[in-house]
Design an enzyme around this catalytic site. Structure first.
Site, PDB file in Angstrom:
ATOM      1  CE1 TYR A 150      40.924 -34.901  -7.266  1.00 48.18           C
ATOM      2  CE2 TYR A 150      42.562 -36.459  -8.075  1.00 48.18           C
ATOM      3  CZ  TYR A 150      41.676 -35.427  -8.299  1.00 48.18           C
ATOM      4  OH  TYR A 150      41.534 -34.906  -9.582  1.00 48.18           O
ATOM      5  CG  HIS A 174      40.850 -34.603  -0.146  1.00 49.34           C
ATOM      6  ND1 HIS A 174      41.715 -34.992  -1.154  1.00 49.34           N
ATOM      7  CD2 HIS A 174      40.360 -33.391  -0.533  1.00 49.34           C
ATOM      8  CE1 HIS A 174      41.736 -34.076  -2.106  1.00 49.34           C
ATOM      9  NE2 HIS A 174      40.931 -33.088  -1.755  1.00 49.34           N
ATOM     10  CB  CYS A 175      45.964 -36.818   1.518  1.00 52.63           C
ATOM     11  SG  CYS A 175      45.676 -38.258   2.565  1.00 52.63           S
ATOM     12  CD  GLU A 176      47.899 -41.234  -4.094  1.00 54.75           C
ATOM     13  OE1 GLU A 176      47.909 -41.977  -5.093  1.00 54.75           O
ATOM     14  OE2 GLU A 176      48.944 -40.878  -3.489  1.00 54.75           O
TER      15      GLU A 176
END
Length: 290
Positions: A236, A196-198
């Site tokens: 996130y 995952h990232c932002e």
């Protein structure tokens, strides 16, 4: 006096005659209904017999040769239909294939419930599923899991999912999952990796695909060391909004936060520089197992 019939007309009459003849047992295994010969077909047959009387021996020889080729083509067509039927049956016999997607080595269905996402080639899971994983609700079927946070260090330090690894470059990805001179062997134990990232729109999917590409290059298809890869849907940001208690520290720093603009540019320059050096030196040979 009857006129000779062209070869094209005879082949057309032959096709029409087969469509009206009772069906025999076909090799393709597909059900077909039998239809009796019609008067039109019988008329075509008589005209063909009359035309045969006016043909030379060379014309008759060509006729039989073309007739044999036509029957060969029909048998090939039947075989293709038969293979299509077998393939359809095999797909239906795969356990849970209609409800869940298979993992990367096609050995079984995904353990975690799949969500619809931005990229069709990737498998997404919800924030609720990740929270259930953290609570141990899948420990009876999942032996090990890794959450890979692909955000930059200042984002990670401002708040991340408990136990997550911060990997934001492909060099870190290689050193973490392909650290030795020999690439890891495919495991029988279930290991899940979640990226995952932002927002899980660019960096997370990019590194998920990179790991799968390295894994493919290191193994004989379709074997994989890490066949079960997932993307945290909406990243996130959504996870923090719904499950802040699973984050440490309990915070959320955006990638484009005004206080970290200089750090963002510095990290991006460093990542591009290292990536260029890696391409020139061929460091991807490590992922290929050489």
């Amino acid at each position: 006096m009857s006129q000779p019939i062209r070869l094209l007309d005879k082949m057309r009459m032959k096709v029409e005659g087969n469509l009206h003849q009772p069906d025999k047992q076909h090799e393709d295994g597909c059900a077909r209904s039998g239809i009796s010969s019609s008067p039109l077909t019988q008329l075509h047959g008589k005209r063909t017999e009359q035309a045969d009387g006016h043909q030379s021996s060379a014309q008759k020889k060509r006729k039989h040769s073309n007739h044999g080729n036509w029957e060969t083509d029909q048998r090939q067509l039947y075989n293709l239909r038969w293979l299509s039927c077998l393939q359809e049956v095999d797909v239906k016999q795969i356990p849970d294939s209609e409800e869940r997607v298979l993992i990367g080595d096609f050995s079984k269905a995904c353990i975690l419930p799949i969500e619809d996402g931005k990229h069709q080639d990737l498998k997404y899971i919800s924030a609720h599923t990740v929270s259930a994983l953290l609570l141990g609700e899948y420990e009876h079927v999942i032996h090990d899991y890794v959450i890979v946070d692909c955000r930059y260090p200042y984002e990670f330090n401002g708040g991340h999912i408990k136990g997550a690894l911060n990997l934001y470059s492909e060099e870190q990805l290689i050193s973490t999952f392909f650290s030795g001179q020999r690439s890891p062997r495919p495991r029988k134990r279930c290991r899940v990796i979640i990226f995952h990232c932002e927002f899980s729109s660019e960096r997370g999917p990019k590194f998920c695909r990179s790991l799968r590409r390295m894994d493919r290059n290191a193994n004989v298809y379709p074997n994989l060391c890490f066949p079960e890869l997932y993307i945290l849907k909406n990243g996130y940001k959504e996870f923090f909004q719904e499950f802040a208690t699973f984050c440490e520290p309990r915070g959320y720093i955006q990638m484009h936060h005004k206080d970290y603009r200089e750090e963002l540019h510095m990290i991006r320059r460093k990542v591009r520089l290292v990536a260029g050096q890696r391409r020139r030196k061929g460091l991807f040979q490590m992922a290929n197992g050489h």
